[in-house]
Design a protein around this motif. Structure first.
Motif, PDB file in Angstrom:
ATOM      1  N   HIS A  72       0.988  -1.195  -0.032  1.00 26.88           N
ATOM      2  CA  HIS A  72       0.076   0.026  -0.091  1.00 26.88           C
ATOM      3  C   HIS A  72       0.792   1.316   0.008  1.00 26.88           C
ATOM      4  N   LEU A  73       1.980   1.172   0.682  1.00 28.26           N
ATOM      5  CA  LEU A  73       2.891   2.367   0.781  1.00 28.26           C
ATOM      6  C   LEU A  73       3.523   2.603  -0.639  1.00 28.26           C
ATOM      7  N   ASP A  74       4.017   1.486  -1.212  1.00 22.43           N
ATOM      8  CA  ASP A  74       4.392   1.346  -2.566  1.00 22.43           C
ATOM      9  C   ASP A  74       3.474   2.072  -3.298  1.00 22.43           C
ATOM     10  N   GLY A  75       2.386   1.560  -3.272  1.00 27.38           N
ATOM     11  CA  GLY A  75       1.202   1.964  -4.432  1.00 27.38           C
ATOM     12  C   GLY A  75       1.117   3.470  -4.319  1.00 27.38           C
ATOM     13  N   LEU A  76       1.298   4.181  -3.021  1.00 27.29           N
ATOM     14  CA  LEU A  76       0.862   5.421  -2.553  1.00 27.29           C
ATOM     15  C   LEU A  76       2.018   6.249  -3.270  1.00 27.29           C
ATOM     16  N   ALA A  77       3.319   5.963  -3.063  1.00 29.50           N
ATOM     17  CA  ALA A  77       4.393   6.386  -3.551  1.00 29.50           C
ATOM     18  C   ALA A  77       4.278   6.277  -5.384  1.00 29.50           C
ATOM     19  N   ASP A  78       3.959   5.165  -5.948  1.00 30.17           N
ATOM     20  CA  ASP A  78       3.847   5.203  -7.164  1.00 30.17           C
ATOM     21  C   ASP A  78       2.727   6.179  -7.901  1.00 30.17           C
ATOM     22  N   THR A  79       1.709   6.223  -7.240  1.00 29.46           N
ATOM     23  CA  THR A  79       0.722   7.116  -7.655  1.00 29.46           C
ATOM     24  C   THR A  79       1.070   8.487  -7.448  1.00 29.46           C
ATOM     25  N   ALA A  80       1.543   8.856  -6.387  1.00 25.26           N
ATOM     26  CA  ALA A  80       2.174  10.075  -6.396  1.00 25.26           C
ATOM     27  C   ALA A  80       3.340  10.677  -7.448  1.00 25.26           C
ATOM     28  N   ASP A  81       4.081   9.765  -7.757  1.00 23.98           N
ATOM     29  CA  ASP A  81       4.860   9.896  -8.900  1.00 23.98           C
ATOM     30  C   ASP A  81       4.192  10.140 -10.358  1.00 23.98           C
ATOM     31  N   GLY A  82       3.304   9.259 -10.414  1.00 25.76           N
ATOM     32  CA  GLY A  82       2.390   9.053 -11.692  1.00 25.76           C
ATOM     33  C   GLY A  82       1.648  10.527 -11.702  1.00 25.76           C
ATOM     34  N   LEU A  83       1.111  10.928 -10.772  1.00 25.33           N
ATOM     35  CA  LEU A  83       0.178  11.955 -10.819  1.00 25.33           C
ATOM     36  C   LEU A  83       1.067  13.363 -10.777  1.00 25.33           C
ATOM     37  N   GLY A  84       2.034  13.430 -10.185  1.00 23.74           N
ATOM     38  CA  GLY A  84       3.084  14.387  -9.904  1.00 23.74           C
ATOM     39  C   GLY A  84       3.892  14.750 -11.116  1.00 23.74           C
ATOM     40  N   SER A  85       3.876  13.674 -12.104  1.00 24.02           N
ATOM     41  CA  SER A  85       4.786  13.940 -13.288  1.00 24.02           C
ATOM     42  C   SER A  85       4.041  14.859 -14.248  1.00 24.02           C
ATOM     43  N   GLY A  86       2.743  14.909 -14.224  1.00 22.19           N
ATOM     44  CA  GLY A  86       2.034  15.972 -15.030  1.00 22.19           C
ATOM     45  C   GLY A  86       2.100  15.419 -16.337  1.00 22.19           C
ATOM     46  N   LYS A  87       2.279  14.145 -16.618  1.00 17.76           N
ATOM     47  CA  LYS A  87       2.364  13.686 -18.195  1.00 17.76           C
ATOM     48  C   LYS A  87       0.924  12.963 -18.526  1.00 17.76           C
ATOM     49  N   PRO A  88       0.605  12.612 -19.737  1.00 14.93           N
ATOM     50  CA  PRO A  88      -0.653  12.011 -20.046  1.00 14.93           C
ATOM     51  C   PRO A  88      -0.537  10.721 -19.494  1.00 14.93           C
ATOM     52  N   ALA A  89      -1.835  10.191 -19.432  1.00 12.94           N
ATOM     53  CA  ALA A  89      -2.249   9.043 -18.631  1.00 12.94           C
ATOM     54  C   ALA A  89      -1.176   8.074 -19.214  1.00 12.94           C
ATOM     55  N   GLU A  90      -0.834   7.750 -20.357  1.00 11.99           N
ATOM     56  CA  GLU A  90      -0.065   6.730 -20.869  1.00 11.99           C
ATOM     57  C   GLU A  90       1.332   6.605 -20.111  1.00 11.99           C
ATOM     58  N   ASP A  91       1.865   7.822 -20.127  1.00 17.50           N
ATOM     59  CA  ASP A  91       3.337   8.139 -19.547  1.00 17.50           C
ATOM     60  C   ASP A  91       3.214   8.014 -17.999  1.00 17.50           C
ATOM     61  N   ALA A  92       2.116   8.292 -17.428  1.00 16.36           N
ATOM     62  CA  ALA A  92       1.987   8.412 -16.032  1.00 16.36           C
ATOM     63  C   ALA A  92       1.969   7.102 -15.479  1.00 16.36           C
ATOM     64  N   LEU A  93       1.288   6.223 -16.077  1.00 20.28           N
ATOM     65  CA  LEU A  93       1.151   4.738 -15.785  1.00 20.28           C
ATOM     66  C   LEU A  93       2.370   3.907 -15.985  1.00 20.28           C
ATOM     67  N   ARG A  94       3.070   4.334 -17.077  1.00 16.89           N
ATOM     68  CA  ARG A  94       4.356   3.700 -17.264  1.00 16.89           C
ATOM     69  C   ARG A  94       5.287   4.330 -16.080  1.00 16.89           C
ATOM     70  N   ILE A  95       5.359   5.365 -15.582  1.00 17.39           N
ATOM     71  CA  ILE A  95       5.982   5.752 -14.420  1.00 17.39           C
ATOM     72  C   ILE A  95       5.685   5.162 -13.108  1.00 17.39           C
ATOM     73  N   MET A  96       4.485   5.015 -13.041  1.00 16.59           N
ATOM     74  CA  MET A  96       3.854   4.003 -11.892  1.00 16.59           C
ATOM     75  C   MET A  96       4.458   2.684 -11.880  1.00 16.59           C
ATOM     76  N   LYS A  97       4.605   2.086 -12.953  1.00 11.27           N
ATOM     77  CA  LYS A  97       5.243   0.822 -13.138  1.00 11.27           C
ATOM     78  C   LYS A  97       6.555   0.649 -12.990  1.00 11.27           C
ATOM     79  N   GLN A  98       7.366   1.697 -13.017  1.00 13.72           N
ATOM     80  CA  GLN A  98       8.774   1.417 -12.502  1.00 13.72           C
ATOM     81  C   GLN A  98       9.005   1.154 -11.374  1.00 13.72           C
ATOM     82  N   SER A  99      10.015   0.436 -11.100  1.00 15.87           N
ATOM     83  CA  SER A  99      10.450  -0.010  -9.760  1.00 15.87           C
ATOM     84  C   SER A  99      10.953   0.979  -8.837  1.00 15.87           C
ATOM     85  N   ASP A 100      11.488   2.131  -9.412  1.00 16.70           N
ATOM     86  CA  ASP A 100      12.182   3.129  -8.333  1.00 16.70           C
ATOM     87  C   ASP A 100      11.158   4.049  -8.066  1.00 16.70           C
ATOM     88  N   ILE A 101      11.381   4.970  -6.967  1.00 15.84           N
ATOM     89  CA  ILE A 101      10.433   5.952  -6.469  1.00 15.84           C
ATOM     90  C   ILE A 101      11.058   7.006  -6.517  1.00 15.84           C
TER      91      ILE A 101
END
Length: 267
Positions: free
Chosen positions: A89-118
């Protein structure tokens, strides 16, 4: 994820296995992986919160009994959900924050969320969320052991109830695979609302053990936690096109933190 024509209808036990097998690291074997079992699992998610919250409260109370201060007891209670979920859950929170905070389109944001790094957004979000949880619990344990334990359980249940609501009909999956796709839209809205009403009433009864005002405060904490999670859910649906497993983790941590903060107010 579908049911074969000759498969028997799922039992309530299948749903509980699905809930505990996907939302915790407890040694529970998921015997069915289909939409019907997922529906039962998401409806039973608050029961997972009850177990996780009970374990967290138990460790916090044990720490206090052994002479630890409220701050250390708060850290112990906050650590248990992370351990029992393997930090998902904490990992999901961090990934979601990275994806949303990137400001990128959905496809790119989802790709960022799937990456292993934070990334930086994820790190900052984790730091502030964990600080808020520990600070709130330390304050509540300092007031009374019972109040702290009550808050731990209420927050854990509210966190999993947010997942029940997120799995309701009409909320799409952002990806065709993963936990989000497995549970997206499996819970009829009326069933989700019924579970919400039942859990809120139970929370009020739980809080009433501390006094009438605590009954109101605990029920309000659950409802406001769900409101905070709902705001995040709607934002994720707009930005990402639906839910993912990471979003589920973000919703759970948002609801838990919000509940703890509300329970600190006015005490």
């Amino acid at each position: 994820m579908s049911t074969t024509p000759n498969s028997p209808p799922p039992s309530p036990l299948d749903g509980l296995r699905f809930a505990f097998g996907t939302l915790t690291v407890l040694p529970v074997r998921v015997t069915r992986w289909d939409r019907e079992a997922a529906r039962g699992g998401m409806l039973g998610a608050p029961a997972v919160g009850l177990v996780v919250g009970g374990c967290a409260a138990g460790l916090g109370l044990l720490a206090l009994f052994l002479g630890a201060g409220p701050l250390l007891a708060a850290v112990a209670s906050a650590a248990v959900p992370a351990v029992l979920t393997r930090g998902l859950h904490l990992d999901g929170l961090a990934d979601t924050a990275d994806g949303l905070g990137s400001g990128k389109p959905a496809e790119d944001a989802l790709r960022i969320m799937k990456q292993s790094d934070i990334g930086p957004f994820g790190v900052l979000t984790l730091v502030f969320v964990l600080l808020a949880q520990v600070a709130a619990l330390a304050q509540l344990y300092d007031i009374s052991w019972a109040r702290g334990a009550c808050a731990v359980v209420a927050a854990a249940v509210a966190a999993r109830l947010a997942l029940t609501l997120a799995a309701r009909t009409g909320v799409p999956a952002a990806r065709p695979d993963g936990l989000g796709a497995a549970v997206a839209g499996v819970v009829p809205v009326r069933w989700a609302l019924a579970v919400t009403a039942a859990v809120t009433a139970a929370a009020a009864a739980w809080g009433a053990l501390l006094g009438p005002s605590d009954a109101v405060r605990t029920a309000a904490a659950v409802l406001l936690a769900l409101a905070a999670a709902e705001l995040l859910l709607r934002h994720c649906t707009r930005r990402l096109g639906g839910i993912t497993g990471d979003v589920f983790g973000g919703l759970a941590e948002t609801a838990a933190t919000s509940a703890l903060v509300v329970l600190c107010l006015g005490v």
